[in-house]
Scaffold this motif. Structure first.
Motif, PDB file in Angstrom:
ATOM      1  N   ARG B 328       0.848  -1.196   0.000  1.00  0.00           N
ATOM      2  CA  ARG B 328       0.000   0.000   0.000  1.00  0.00           C
ATOM      3  C   ARG B 328       0.881   1.244   0.000  1.00  0.00           C
ATOM      4  O   ARG B 328       0.614   2.218  -0.702  1.00  0.00           O
ATOM      5  CB  ARG B 328      -0.930  -0.006   1.210  1.00  0.00           C
ATOM      6  CG  ARG B 328      -1.958  -1.117   1.179  1.00  0.00           C
ATOM      7  CD  ARG B 328      -3.152  -0.782   0.300  1.00  0.00           C
ATOM      8  NE  ARG B 328      -4.075   0.091   0.992  1.00  0.00           N
ATOM      9  CZ  ARG B 328      -4.664   1.140   0.436  1.00  0.00           C
ATOM     10  NH1 ARG B 328      -4.399   1.445  -0.808  1.00  0.00           N
ATOM     11  NH2 ARG B 328      -5.505   1.877   1.109  1.00  0.00           N
ATOM     12  N   GLY B 331       2.241   2.169  -3.321  1.00  0.00           N
ATOM     13  CA  GLY B 331       1.331   2.641  -4.353  1.00  0.00           C
ATOM     14  C   GLY B 331       0.277   1.656  -4.812  1.00  0.00           C
ATOM     15  O   GLY B 331      -0.441   1.929  -5.769  1.00  0.00           O
ATOM     16  N   ALA B 332       0.170   0.508  -4.119  1.00  0.00           N
ATOM     17  CA  ALA B 332      -0.902  -0.429  -4.489  1.00  0.00           C
ATOM     18  C   ALA B 332      -2.232   0.153  -4.029  1.00  0.00           C
ATOM     19  O   ALA B 332      -2.355   0.609  -2.900  1.00  0.00           O
ATOM     20  CB  ALA B 332      -0.660  -1.784  -3.843  1.00  0.00           C
ATOM     21  N   ARG B 333      -3.209   0.151  -4.931  1.00  0.00           N
ATOM     22  CA  ARG B 333      -4.544   0.591  -4.542  1.00  0.00           C
ATOM     23  C   ARG B 333      -5.249  -0.539  -3.804  1.00  0.00           C
ATOM     24  O   ARG B 333      -4.828  -1.691  -3.861  1.00  0.00           O
ATOM     25  CB  ARG B 333      -5.358   0.953  -5.778  1.00  0.00           C
ATOM     26  CG  ARG B 333      -4.813   2.143  -6.522  1.00  0.00           C
ATOM     27  CD  ARG B 333      -5.621   2.375  -7.771  1.00  0.00           C
ATOM     28  NE  ARG B 333      -5.094   3.500  -8.529  1.00  0.00           N
ATOM     29  CZ  ARG B 333      -5.608   3.887  -9.689  1.00  0.00           C
ATOM     30  NH1 ARG B 333      -6.641   3.234 -10.204  1.00  0.00           N
ATOM     31  NH2 ARG B 333      -5.110   4.922 -10.330  1.00  0.00           N
ATOM     32  N   LYS B 334      -6.360  -0.179  -3.155  1.00  0.00           N
ATOM     33  CA  LYS B 334      -7.133  -1.200  -2.443  1.00  0.00           C
ATOM     34  C   LYS B 334      -7.514  -2.335  -3.362  1.00  0.00           C
ATOM     35  O   LYS B 334      -7.388  -3.509  -3.034  1.00  0.00           O
ATOM     36  CB  LYS B 334      -8.424  -0.576  -1.887  1.00  0.00           C
ATOM     37  CG  LYS B 334      -8.229   0.173  -0.593  1.00  0.00           C
ATOM     38  CD  LYS B 334      -9.553   0.650  -0.033  1.00  0.00           C
ATOM     39  CE  LYS B 334      -9.318   1.396   1.259  1.00  0.00           C
ATOM     40  NZ  LYS B 334     -10.565   1.899   1.832  1.00  0.00           N
ATOM     41  N   ARG B 335      -7.987  -1.965  -4.554  1.00  0.00           N
ATOM     42  CA  ARG B 335      -8.483  -3.038  -5.419  1.00  0.00           C
ATOM     43  C   ARG B 335      -7.339  -3.908  -5.954  1.00  0.00           C
ATOM     44  O   ARG B 335      -7.558  -5.059  -6.317  1.00  0.00           O
ATOM     45  CB  ARG B 335      -9.349  -2.488  -6.553  1.00  0.00           C
ATOM     46  CG  ARG B 335      -8.711  -1.623  -7.568  1.00  0.00           C
ATOM     47  CD  ARG B 335      -9.230  -1.961  -8.958  1.00  0.00           C
ATOM     48  NE  ARG B 335      -8.148  -1.751  -9.880  1.00  0.00           N
ATOM     49  CZ  ARG B 335      -7.956  -0.598 -10.536  1.00  0.00           C
ATOM     50  NH1 ARG B 335      -8.816   0.370 -10.435  1.00  0.00           N
ATOM     51  NH2 ARG B 335      -6.912  -0.445 -11.312  1.00  0.00           N
ATOM     52  N   THR B 336      -6.104  -3.370  -5.939  1.00  0.00           N
ATOM     53  CA  THR B 336      -4.951  -4.189  -6.313  1.00  0.00           C
ATOM     54  C   THR B 336      -4.744  -5.303  -5.289  1.00  0.00           C
ATOM     55  O   THR B 336      -4.499  -6.452  -5.636  1.00  0.00           O
ATOM     56  CB  THR B 336      -3.688  -3.323  -6.390  1.00  0.00           C
ATOM     57  OG1 THR B 336      -3.989  -2.156  -7.141  1.00  0.00           O
ATOM     58  CG2 THR B 336      -2.544  -4.069  -7.023  1.00  0.00           C
TER      59      THR B 336
END
Lengths: 242, 416
Positions: B328, B331-336
C-alpha cells in the motif's frame, strides 16, 4: 524561490482512544523546498511518527492543510493517495520492510509494477537504482541473504526507483550498527547533493544535528525549526535526558 | 489510457505471481486446503460421468423400441399406478383389435401384431429352452423390430398361408448351428416347441434392452403362432406413425380401440398405449434424483472446501499484514490488494478443481472397467467441476481479500 514542495498549515491529527481525544499532532505548520534535507526530530510521543504518516500520505489529517507538489492531499480519494505515494514519495523504513520471498531486484521493481511500467523497462530501471546504491552485484539475492546495511540499501533503491519528489526515511539507521548507519547517512548526503529532497524522521539529536535543517517536535507542536545543529540541541520544558 | 491498461496487466501478472509463489512456499498447507475442493469435485465428476454413461447406454438400449411406434397392449408396461388387478382383468388384446386398426387407422404407417411366449427350439441334438418366440407379420421390421442379416424376413404369403417358417435371432442361429456360415443356415430345419419349421432368415445382432436379450428369440408368422403356440394369449400391437404424428396416431387409436372393444363412453380405456419416451421419462426421473443427490453432496463438500479456503486465506492475510502495508505504501490501490488475494484463493480452488476433475474421471473410468456400469466423460462435466471450484474460491475469497484491502496502511506497516 518558487512554490515549496511541501506546505503544511496548522496540520492536526487527533485520535480518540477510549472516549478520550489524543492530540498526536496539534497544529503544525512549515514549508519544505525541493532539494532540502530536513530532519524531523523528537522523542517518542512527540508526534513525529504521526507527522511522517501524514507526510507520506498514509494517513489523513483531522484538520489543517497539506500541499505536496501542488496537490491538496486532504481532498484526494484513497486511490489518488495510492497513486500519489507511488509517484511522489519514496519510503525508507527502520525495519527495511522488504518482501522476504522476493529478490532485491523484485523488491526494487515493486513501485514500478504499481505504476504500470513494462517488464523490460522496469527491470532496467531497477537495476540502475540498485547500482546507484552500490548493490550492482547483489541483485538476485533475497533479503535474508543480505546484511542489514545491504537491506537498507535495497530499500533506498526501492525508494529511489520511481524518481519521487520526496524521500521519506523513518529512523533509517535505527536497526543498523553505528558504522553501517554512518554509511547510510553518507549515502543520504550523496543523494541530497544529487538533488533529492529528503525528510529524515529520527529521535536522535546527533543525527538531526548533521542535517542542514531540523524541525523539532514536542507534544504534537513545533518546538524549533532551523539549522540542524541548533535545533537538535533545543531542550523542551519537559524534556528528560536524550 | 495505455498506461492504465498496462497497469491492469501488471497488477494481474503480479497477483498471479504472488499467488503461485505463496502457494509454492506452503506446499502442505496448500495441499490440505484444497483437499476439500478436490474431494467435492471428484465426487461430482465421478458420479456425473457414471450417470452420463448410464444415460447413453440406456438411450442406446431403448432405441430398440421404435421411436415413432405405439405399443398397444392390455398391460401398461410402466405401471405407475398400482392397478395391476384392474389390468389383469382387462379383456385380452387379439385379432379383432388388430384388424380394426389395420382397417381404420389412417395415421398408421405400419401395423404389426406381436404375440409371444417362451419356447424350446431344437435342431438335431442341439436344444435351446427359454427362447422367446414372437408371432408377427411382414410389417414388423418397420415398427422398429430390427433388421435381417441373412435370408429374408416374413412375407405376406407366409402370414396368409400360416407357413411353418422361422427367422432366427442372431444368438439362436449361433448356438443351434455353431461354425456354420449364416447363408448355410438358411433352409435348415428346426423344431419350435416340437413342430418342424424351415429357417428363412437370420436377424442382425441387436444387443440388450433393459436386461432382455434381443438376440435369443425366433420370429414366426402371426397366423402360425395362433395355430401352433396357442391363440388365447393377449397380444401387443405395434403401430408406427409418421415422424411427429405420434399423438395424432394415439388419439385415433383410442377411438378405434374403444369401438372395437365396445368400451361404454363413461368407462375408462381398458387398454394401454406404451411408447419409448415413457421409459425415458421414468429413467430420467430415477437418474435425475440420483443426479440431484450427487450434485447436492458435491456442493456441500465444495462449501466445506470453500470454508477451508476462506480460513486459510484469513490466516494468509494476517501473516502478510506487513507485506500488505508495504505494498500500500508503495502505491498499491485497495483493489490491487483485493485482486491479489482473490487471484490467490481462486488459483488454490481451481487447482483443487483440476486435481479433483482428474481423480473423478479416473474413478469413473475405473468403475467402468471393473463393473458393468458405463462412464461417459463429457466436456460439460469437466467444465462444471473446474468452473464451480474456481467460483467457490472466488466467493469464499471475497471476505479475506476485502479485509486485506481495507487494512489501514499505517497499522499494517506497524504490525508485528
Amino acid at each position: 524561490m518558487g512554490d515549496p514542495l511541501i506546505s503544511i498549515d496548522r496540520l492536526a491529527r487527533h485520535y480518540s482512544v477510549g472516549g478520550e481525544v489524543v492530540r498526536a499532532l496539534d497544529g503544525v505548520s512549515f514549508d519544505i523546498q525541493a532539494g532540502e534535507w530536513v530532519a524531523i526530530v523528537g522523542q517518542s510521543g512527540s508526534g513525529k511518527s504521526t507527522l511522517m504518516n501524514l507526510l507520506g500520505c498514509l494517513d489523513t489529517a483531522t484538520s489543517g492543510t497539506y500541499r505536496l507538489n501542488g496537490a491538496d492531499v486532504e481532498t484526494l480519494s484513497d486511490d489518488q493517495l495510492a497513486d500519489l505515494r507511488n509517484k511522489e514519495i519514496g519510503f525508507i523504513f527502520q525495519t527495511f520492510q522488504l518482501l522476504p520471498r522476493a529478490s532485491a531486484l523484485a523488491n526494487v521493481e515493486l513501485p514500478l509494477v504499481y505504476r504500470g511500467i513494462s517488464r523490460k523497462e522496469r527491470r532496467a530501471t531497477a537495476e540502475q537504482a540498485l547500482r546507484s546504491v552500490g548493490l550492482g552485484n547483489r541483485m538476485h539475492h533475497r533479503p535474508n541473504e543480505l546484511s542489514g546495511g545491504q537491506r537498507q540499501r535495497v530499500a533506498i533503491a526501492r525508494a529511489l526507483v520511481g524518481d519521487p519528489s520526496l524521500l521519506l526515511a523513518d529512523e533509517p539507521t535505527g536497526n543498523l550498527d553505528s558504522q553501517t548507519g554512518e554509511e547510510i547517512i553518507r549515502l543520504f548526503g550523496d543523494l541530497n547533493a544529487r538533488g533529492h529532497t529528503i525528510i529524515l524522521v529520527t529521535h536522535e539529536p546527533k543525527l538531526a544535528a548533521r542535517c542542514p535543517r531540523a524541525i523539532k517536535l514536542m507534544d504534537g507542536r513545533v518546538l524549533g525549526d532551523g539549522p540542524g545543529a541548533e535545533v537538535a540541541a533545543l531542550q523542551g520544558p519537559r524534556a528528560v535526558g536524550t | 489510457m495505455r498506461r492504465a491498461w498496462q497497469r491492469t496487466v501488471s497488477e494481474w501478472v503480479e497477483g498471479l505471481r504472488i499467488a503461485l509463489s505463496s502457494l509454492a512456499a506452503n506446499h502442505l498447507r496448500t495441499f490440505l486446503t484444497t483437499l476439500g475442493i478436490v474431494i467435492g469435485v471428484m465426487t461430482v465428476i465421478a458420479i456425473v460421468a457414471i450417470i452420463d454413461g448410464l444415460n447413453a447406454s440406456f438411450a442406446t438400449q431403448i432405441g430398440n423400441l421404435g421411436t415413432h411406434t405405439l405399443y398397444v397392449d392390455k398391460w401398461q408396461w410402466i405401471n405407475t399406478r398400482d392397478d395391476w388387478w384392474s389390468m389383469r382383468n382387462r379383456k385380452n388384446m387379439g385379432r379383432t383389435e388388430l384388424e380394426a386398426i389395420e382397417r381404420e387407422a389412417t395415421e398408421a404407417l405400419a401395423v404389426a401384431p406381436m404375440a409371444g411366449r417362451s419356447v424350446t427350439v431344437a435342431a438335431g441334438a442341439e436344444e435351446l429352452s427359454g427362447i422367446r418366440c414372437t408371432g408377427t407379420n411382414q410389417r414388423y421390421l418397420e415398427t422398429g423390430g430390427g433388421s435381417v442379416a441373412a435370408g429374408r424376413f416374413l412375407g405376406p404369403t407366409d402370414v396368409e398361408l400360416s407357413r411353418s417358417v422361422v427367422v432366427l435371432g442372431a444368438d439362436v442361429a449361433d448356438r443351434l448351428f455353431p461354425k456354420v456360415a449364416l447363408d448355410e443356415v438358411l433352409g435348415k430345419r428346426v423344431r419350435v416347441r416340437g413342430a418342424p419349421f424351415t429357417v428363412i432368415g437370420v436377424m442382425a445382432r441387436r444387443g440388450r434392452m433393459l436386461g432382455m436379450d434381443l438376440d435369443t428369440n425366433v420370429t414366426i408368422p402371426f397366423t402360425t403362432f395362433l395355430r401352433d403356440m396357442g391363440g388365447k394369449r393377449s397380444i401387443t400391437i405395434a403401430v408406427t406413425s409418421a415422424p411427429g404424428r405420434l399423438s395424432q396416431l394415439e388419439d385415433e387409436l383410442v377411438g378405434i380401440l374403444r369401438r372395437a372393444r365396445r368400451v361404454p363412453p363413461e368407462k375408462p380405456d381398458d387398454f394401454s398405449m406404451n411408447r419409448q419416451d415413457q421409459f425415458l421419462k421414468l429413467y430420467n426421473q430415477l437418474t435425475g434424483a440420483l443426479y440431484g443427490v450427487a450434485v447436492g453432496v458435491g456442493l456441500i463438500t465444495l462449501v466445506v472446501g470453500g470454508i477451508g479456503i476462506m480460513n486459510i486465506m484469513l490466516v494468509s492475510v494476517t501473516e502478510r499484514t506487513r507485506e500488505i502495508g508495504v505494498r500500500r505504501a508503495l502505491g498499491a490501490r485497495k483493489r490491487t490488494i483485493l485482486l491479489q488475494f482473490l487471484i490467490e484463493s481462486s488459483v488454490v480452488a481451481a487447482l483443487g478443481g483440476a486435481v479433483g476433475t482428474g481423480l473423478g474421471l479416473g474413478v469413473a473410468v475405473f468403475v467402468a472397467l471393473v463393473s458393468p456400469l458405463a462412464a461417459a466423460v463429457t466436456p460439460g462435466a469437466v467444465a462444471l467441476g473446474l468452473g464451480f471450484s474456481a467460483l467457490v474460491g472466488l466467493l469464499f475469497g471475497i471476505w479475506p481479500a476485502w479485509r486485506a484491502a481495507n487494512l489501514d496502511p499505517v497499522e499494517a506497516l506497524r504490525y508485528e
